[in-house]
Design an enzyme around this catalytic site. Sequence first.
Site, mmCIF file in Angstrom:
data_model
loop_
_atom_site.group_PDB
_atom_site.id
_atom_site.type_symbol
_atom_site.label_atom_id
_atom_site.label_comp_id
_atom_site.label_asym_id
_atom_site.label_seq_id
_atom_site.Cartn_x
_atom_site.Cartn_y
_atom_site.Cartn_z
ATOM 1 N N ASP A 14 0.863 -1.189 0.000
ATOM 2 C CA ASP A 14 0.000 0.000 0.000
ATOM 3 C C ASP A 14 0.895 1.233 0.000
ATOM 4 O OD1 ASP A 14 -2.432 1.555 0.209
ATOM 5 O OD2 ASP A 14 -1.908 1.918 2.297
ATOM 6 N N SER A 15 0.296 2.383 -0.331
ATOM 7 C CA SER A 15 1.049 3.636 -0.267
ATOM 8 C C SER A 15 1.501 3.916 1.171
ATOM 9 C CB SER A 15 0.166 4.790 -0.755
ATOM 10 O OG SER A 15 -0.960 4.920 0.080
ATOM 11 N N CYS A 77 -4.378 -1.472 -2.188
ATOM 12 C CA CYS A 77 -4.491 -0.030 -2.426
ATOM 13 C C CYS A 77 -5.341 0.170 -3.670
ATOM 14 C CB CYS A 77 -3.087 0.530 -2.641
ATOM 15 S SG CYS A 77 -3.045 2.271 -3.081
ATOM 16 N N GLU A 161 -2.686 9.164 7.287
ATOM 17 C CA GLU A 161 -1.210 9.116 7.283
ATOM 18 C C GLU A 161 -0.632 10.025 8.370
ATOM 19 O OE1 GLU A 161 1.231 7.293 5.380
ATOM 20 O OE2 GLU A 161 -0.566 6.100 5.087
ATOM 21 N N CYS A 195 -10.989 2.993 -0.547
ATOM 22 C CA CYS A 195 -9.593 3.331 -0.222
ATOM 23 C C CYS A 195 -9.286 2.569 1.053
ATOM 24 C CB CYS A 195 -9.427 4.829 -0.013
ATOM 25 S SG CYS A 195 -7.811 5.271 0.667
ATOM 26 N N HIS A 197 -7.315 3.038 3.321
ATOM 27 C CA HIS A 197 -7.081 3.855 4.528
ATOM 28 C C HIS A 197 -8.390 4.109 5.285
ATOM 29 C CE1 HIS A 197 -3.159 4.750 2.793
ATOM 30 N NE2 HIS A 197 -2.849 5.533 3.803
HETATM 31 N N1 DGL Z 1 -4.846 3.277 0.536
HETATM 32 C C1 DGL Z 1 -4.843 3.728 -0.789
HETATM 33 C C2 DGL Z 1 -6.099 3.411 -1.538
HETATM 34 O O1 DGL Z 1 -6.709 2.391 -1.254
HETATM 35 C C3 DGL Z 1 -4.156 4.991 -1.163
HETATM 36 C C4 DGL Z 1 -4.427 6.226 -0.409
HETATM 37 C C5 DGL Z 1 -3.456 7.290 -0.847
HETATM 38 O O2 DGL Z 1 -2.246 7.016 -0.786
HETATM 39 O O3 DGL Z 1 -3.916 8.358 -1.267
HETATM 40 O O4 DGL Z 1 -6.482 4.111 -2.431
#
Ligand code: DGL
Length: 276
Positions: A14-15, A77, A161, A195, A197
């Site tokens: 993931d990011s 992600c 984050e 997402c 996150h």
């Molecule tokens: N967790 C990621 C997603 O599912 C990326 C969020 C990000 O880095 O902007 O899109």
Amino acid sequence: MTLPTAPGPIGVFDSGYGGLTILRSLQKALPDADFLYLGDNARAPYGSRSFETVYRFTLEAVEYLFRSGCHLVILACNTASSKALRSIQQRNLPELDPERRVLGVIRPTVEAVGAHSAGHIGLVGTPGTVASQSYDIEIGKAYPGFRLTSRACKLWAAIVEACEADSEGADCFVKADLEALLAQDPEIDSLILGCTHYPLLLDTIKRHLPPHVKILSQGDIVAASLVDYLRRHPEMDAKITRGGTTRYLTTEEASAFSELATMFMGHPVCAQKIEL
Ligand code: DGL
């Protein structure tokens, strides 16, 4: 590039922190599998980055995980799944190693949402995921006649984050975005957290949604889909080591990652800093 041929862990990328919400479900579903988690926290969030940049960053991460012994990598992600997955599968895998696999989170989510909606689906995601229209395309194919209403939530991943998920600021942004989404389609009956996150904002999201709206987090959906994939692909199943361990890698400071991951995973996590 010469890649190790011995069995190895399942790579989860993931990011940043978001993929932990997927990893937790994967560990539950496959308790004896080994996992290698990689969060590109130093370059997160990815959500507003260009197609080319997300593709390049994601490819670097996938190559790193392959070099570390993974034969199978899950892009935990949505931004990477919508902007980089297809290019990696079609352009890079044949050259890197046609036997290795990279899987994403969007297809399994779309397959699952039909069981929870009578036709009005909401999607919250990063600007990149929403602009890619990956969900519109997949939902259009799977459920013709369903209406999908999407909202690009510019700041949600950045809030997570920054470890501000429980702050007043988070509450304010989540409320505004959900109100705007529901204003576009008040009949939304299910909401895809598009997402990884966003499950870290789940309490806040619930506060600002009508109680009848079904919230779809991707962790258990992706885990069920992976279990099914491994059942159908015993040749890949045989390439996964079975020690029940997880190693955590981050491109940012290891201590910050370890602290948040320890809180979220509910057991001590000791991450290692790497460079891509
Ligand atoms: N967790 C990621 C997603 O599912 C990326 C969020 C990000 O880095 O902007 O899109």
